[in-house]
Design a protein around this motif. Structure first.
Motif, short mmCIF file in Angstrom:
data_model
loop_
_atom_site.label_atom_id
_atom_site.label_comp_id
_atom_site.label_asym_id
_atom_site.label_seq_id
_atom_site.Cartn_x
_atom_site.Cartn_y
_atom_site.Cartn_z
N ARG A 89 -12.07 14.73 -7.79
CA ARG A 89 -11.73 15.90 -8.61
C ARG A 89 -12.93 16.81 -8.80
O ARG A 89 -12.83 18.03 -8.68
CB ARG A 89 -11.18 15.45 -9.97
N ARG A 90 -14.10 16.22 -9.10
CA ARG A 90 -15.30 17.03 -9.31
C ARG A 90 -15.72 17.80 -8.05
O ARG A 90 -16.24 18.91 -8.15
CB ARG A 90 -16.46 16.13 -9.75
N ARG A 91 -15.47 17.21 -6.90
CA ARG A 91 -15.88 17.85 -5.64
C ARG A 91 -14.76 18.67 -5.02
O ARG A 91 -14.90 19.17 -3.91
CB ARG A 91 -16.37 16.79 -4.66
N HIS A 92 -13.64 18.76 -5.70
CA HIS A 92 -12.48 19.54 -5.24
C HIS A 92 -11.95 19.00 -3.91
O HIS A 92 -11.54 19.77 -3.04
CB HIS A 92 -12.81 21.03 -5.14
N TRP A 93 -11.97 17.68 -3.75
CA TRP A 93 -11.37 17.01 -2.60
C TRP A 93 -9.98 16.57 -3.00
O TRP A 93 -9.66 16.46 -4.19
CB TRP A 93 -12.17 15.77 -2.20
N SER A 94 -9.13 16.31 -2.04
CA SER A 94 -7.80 15.78 -2.36
C SER A 94 -7.95 14.37 -2.92
O SER A 94 -8.96 13.71 -2.71
CB SER A 94 -6.90 15.79 -1.13
N GLU A 95 -6.93 13.92 -3.63
CA GLU A 95 -6.94 12.59 -4.23
C GLU A 95 -7.08 11.52 -3.15
O GLU A 95 -6.57 11.69 -2.04
CB GLU A 95 -5.64 12.35 -5.00
N PRO A 96 -7.74 10.42 -3.44
CA PRO A 96 -7.86 9.33 -2.46
C PRO A 96 -6.48 8.79 -2.10
O PRO A 96 -5.59 8.71 -2.94
CB PRO A 96 -8.66 8.27 -3.21
N SER A 97 -6.32 8.45 -0.84
CA SER A 97 -5.06 7.90 -0.35
C SER A 97 -5.29 6.45 0.06
O SER A 97 -6.13 6.16 0.92
CB SER A 97 -4.60 8.73 0.85
N TYR A 98 -4.55 5.52 -0.57
CA TYR A 98 -4.74 4.09 -0.33
C TYR A 98 -3.62 3.54 0.55
O TYR A 98 -2.46 3.88 0.35
CB TYR A 98 -4.74 3.32 -1.65
N GLU A 99 -3.99 2.68 1.47
CA GLU A 99 -3.02 1.93 2.26
C GLU A 99 -3.38 0.46 2.15
O GLU A 99 -4.49 0.06 2.50
CB GLU A 99 -3.06 2.37 3.72
N VAL A 100 -2.46 -0.32 1.63
CA VAL A 100 -2.68 -1.74 1.43
C VAL A 100 -1.91 -2.51 2.49
O VAL A 100 -0.75 -2.20 2.76
CB VAL A 100 -2.24 -2.17 0.01
N TYR A 101 -2.56 -3.50 3.08
CA TYR A 101 -1.95 -4.30 4.13
C TYR A 101 -1.88 -5.75 3.67
O TYR A 101 -2.87 -6.31 3.22
CB TYR A 101 -2.76 -4.20 5.42
N LYS A 102 -0.70 -6.33 3.79
CA LYS A 102 -0.50 -7.73 3.42
C LYS A 102 -0.72 -8.60 4.65
O LYS A 102 -0.21 -8.32 5.72
CB LYS A 102 0.90 -7.93 2.88
N HIS A 103 -1.51 -9.64 4.45
CA HIS A 103 -1.77 -10.62 5.50
C HIS A 103 -1.30 -11.97 4.98
O HIS A 103 -0.97 -12.12 3.79
CB HIS A 103 -3.28 -10.68 5.80
N SER A 104 -1.28 -12.96 5.85
CA SER A 104 -0.82 -14.29 5.42
C SER A 104 -1.74 -14.89 4.36
O SER A 104 -1.30 -15.71 3.56
CB SER A 104 -0.73 -15.21 6.63
N THR A 105 -3.00 -14.49 4.33
CA THR A 105 -3.95 -15.05 3.37
C THR A 105 -4.27 -14.12 2.21
O THR A 105 -5.06 -14.48 1.35
CB THR A 105 -5.27 -15.41 4.09
N GLY A 106 -3.72 -12.92 2.18
CA GLY A 106 -3.99 -11.99 1.08
C GLY A 106 -3.80 -10.54 1.48
O GLY A 106 -2.89 -10.22 2.25
N TYR A 107 -4.68 -9.67 0.98
CA TYR A 107 -4.53 -8.23 1.17
C TYR A 107 -5.85 -7.59 1.61
O TYR A 107 -6.93 -8.03 1.22
CB TYR A 107 -4.12 -7.57 -0.15
N ALA A 161 2.82 -4.34 7.13
CA ALA A 161 1.96 -3.50 6.31
C ALA A 161 2.81 -2.69 5.35
O ALA A 161 3.92 -2.31 5.65
CB ALA A 161 1.13 -2.56 7.19
N SER A 162 2.25 -2.41 4.21
CA SER A 162 2.93 -1.55 3.26
C SER A 162 1.99 -0.42 2.87
O SER A 162 0.80 -0.61 2.79
CB SER A 162 3.34 -2.36 2.01
N GLN A 163 2.55 0.74 2.64
CA GLN A 163 1.73 1.91 2.33
C GLN A 163 1.89 2.26 0.86
O GLN A 163 2.98 2.33 0.34
CB GLN A 163 2.19 3.08 3.18
N HIS A 164 0.76 2.43 0.19
CA HIS A 164 0.75 2.77 -1.23
C HIS A 164 -0.21 3.92 -1.43
O HIS A 164 -1.25 3.97 -0.82
CB HIS A 164 0.28 1.58 -2.06
#
Length: 109
Positions: A12-30, A104-107
């Motif tokens: 926000r301070r640098r006038h960049w777009s909001e961060p975009s997160y992509e979370v991936y599920k694996h057999s042992t975690g994320y 994979a799931s996108q958030h």
């Protein structure tokens, strides 16, 4: 969850777009990839929870991007970063497609 908030505030301070997160599920975690200012930063290992993976990716992005004007979003030469590659440039306007068969799931924050 402080680094997720720190990173959002920095954007926000640098006038960049909001961060975009992509979370991936694996057999042992994320794992997680966050896109900030057309660069991607990823979590350094597989985490037990989605929140921990997201926080680690945000921490990597924040620690590099807070010095973005100095080092163009990369670790400075001579800094021990454990061999982790961060801040991979992404072409402007490109999105990441998530294959439904990969588990994979996108958030977005």
């Amino acid at each position: 969850m402080y680094y997720v908030l720190y990173l959002a505030n920095l954007c926000r301070r640098r006038h960049w777009s909001e961060p975009s997160y992509e979370v991936y599920k694996h057999s042992t975690g994320y794992t997680c990839v966050v896109r900030v200012n057309n660069r991607e930063y990823k979590s350094d290992k597989v985490y037990k929870t989605e929140i921990m993976a997201r926080e680690n990716a945000a921490m990597s992005a924040y620690l590099i991007c807070r010095n973005f004007s100095v080092n163009d979003g990369m670790y400075p030469a001579g800094v021990d970063h454990g061999g982790v590659l961060q801040g991979i440039p992404v072409a402007i306007g490109t999105g990441r497609r998530v294959a439904s068969s990969s588990g994979a799931s996108q958030h977005h924050a």
